[in-house]
Design a protein around this motif. Structure first.
Motif, PDB file in Angstrom:
ATOM      1  N   SER A  74       8.137   7.557   2.567  1.00 37.21           N
ATOM      2  CA  SER A  74       7.862   7.275   1.154  1.00 37.21           C
ATOM      3  C   SER A  74       7.468   5.813   0.949  1.00 37.21           C
ATOM      4  CB  SER A  74       9.038   7.653   0.260  1.00 37.21           C
ATOM      5  OG  SER A  74      10.165   6.892   0.587  1.00 37.21           O
ATOM      6  N   PHE A  75       8.088   4.905   1.700  1.00 38.13           N
ATOM      7  CA  PHE A  75       7.705   3.495   1.605  1.00 38.13           C
ATOM      8  C   PHE A  75       6.229   3.324   1.965  1.00 38.13           C
ATOM      9  CE2 PHE A  75       6.879  -0.533   3.736  1.00 38.13           C
ATOM     10  CZ  PHE A  75       7.222  -1.433   2.736  1.00 38.13           C
ATOM     11  N   LEU A  76       5.809   3.935   3.065  1.00 40.60           N
ATOM     12  CA  LEU A  76       4.427   3.794   3.519  1.00 40.60           C
ATOM     13  C   LEU A  76       3.447   4.455   2.546  1.00 40.60           C
ATOM     14  CD1 LEU A  76       4.978   4.525   7.314  1.00 40.60           C
ATOM     15  CD2 LEU A  76       4.583   2.293   6.250  1.00 40.60           C
ATOM     16  N   SER A  99       3.088   2.438  -0.801  1.00 45.22           N
ATOM     17  CA  SER A  99       2.552   1.081  -0.726  1.00 45.22           C
ATOM     18  C   SER A  99       1.068   1.082  -1.086  1.00 45.22           C
ATOM     19  CB  SER A  99       2.726   0.518   0.689  1.00 45.22           C
ATOM     20  OG  SER A  99       2.131  -0.754   0.758  1.00 45.22           O
ATOM     21  N   GLN A 100       0.652   0.053  -1.790  1.00 45.97           N
ATOM     22  CA  GLN A 100      -0.757  -0.120  -2.129  1.00 45.97           C
ATOM     23  C   GLN A 100      -1.434  -1.133  -1.218  1.00 45.97           C
ATOM     24  OE1 GLN A 100      -2.213   1.866  -4.449  1.00 45.97           O
ATOM     25  NE2 GLN A 100      -0.204   2.826  -4.405  1.00 45.97           N
ATOM     26  N   HIS A 101      -0.658  -1.773  -0.383  1.00 49.28           N
ATOM     27  CA  HIS A 101      -1.187  -2.852   0.461  1.00 49.28           C
ATOM     28  C   HIS A 101      -1.801  -2.276   1.734  1.00 49.28           C
ATOM     29  CE1 HIS A 101      -1.507  -6.598   2.633  1.00 49.28           C
ATOM     30  NE2 HIS A 101      -1.190  -7.238   1.508  1.00 49.28           N
ATOM     31  N   PRO A 102      -3.064  -2.616   2.023  1.00 50.40           N
ATOM     32  CA  PRO A 102      -3.718  -2.072   3.218  1.00 50.40           C
ATOM     33  C   PRO A 102      -3.013  -2.418   4.523  1.00 50.40           C
ATOM     34  CG  PRO A 102      -5.220  -3.513   1.977  1.00 50.40           C
ATOM     35  CD  PRO A 102      -3.927  -3.483   1.249  1.00 50.40           C
ATOM     36  N   ALA A 103      -2.362  -3.573   4.577  1.00 49.50           N
ATOM     37  CA  ALA A 103      -1.651  -3.953   5.806  1.00 49.50           C
ATOM     38  C   ALA A 103      -0.469  -3.034   6.060  1.00 49.50           C
ATOM     39  CB  ALA A 103      -1.182  -5.402   5.720  1.00 49.50           C
ATOM     40  N   ILE A 104       0.062  -2.435   5.003  1.00 46.48           N
ATOM     41  CA  ILE A 104       1.177  -1.485   5.145  1.00 46.48           C
ATOM     42  C   ILE A 104       0.636  -0.069   5.303  1.00 46.48           C
ATOM     43  CG2 ILE A 104       3.224  -0.515   4.010  1.00 46.48           C
ATOM     44  CD1 ILE A 104       3.527  -3.463   4.925  1.00 46.48           C
TER      45      ILE A 104
END
Length: 93
Positions: free
Chosen positions: A44-46, A49-54
């Protein structure tokens, strides 16, 4: 004169990751230096996330490519890392 030296005792035990087992999808069973084990689900964290690095860790090959460094789980040279206390609780955010 009598000199008495007392050893310095560190009463704070540093929590450290000592091992991991990849379960299914984005779940890891994490073993700590006090021999406790916790299962952490990163999915769920992944996904949230909206950050491309994540987001790149939704690729399971990337997610499974981590190391244990200084008692913590480290993805790609600190690209993704979590507080050990959160890992031990099984709650990441």
């Amino acid at each position: 004169m009598k000199i008495v030296e007392e050893p310095i005792v560190d009463y704070q035990i540093k929590i450290a990751v000592t091992g991991t087992v990849i379960l299914d999808n984005y779940k890891l069973q994490i073993t700590f230096n006090d021999e406790t084990k916790t299962i952490v689900d990163f999915e769920s964290f992944l996904k949230n996330s909206q950050h491309p690095a994540i987001k790149k860790y939704l690729d399971k090959t990337n997610f499974r490519n981590f190391e244990i460094v200084d008692g913590n789980i480290n993805w790609n040279d600190y690209d993704m890392i979590f507080p050990v206390e959160d890992l031990k609780k099984g709650q990441i955010s």
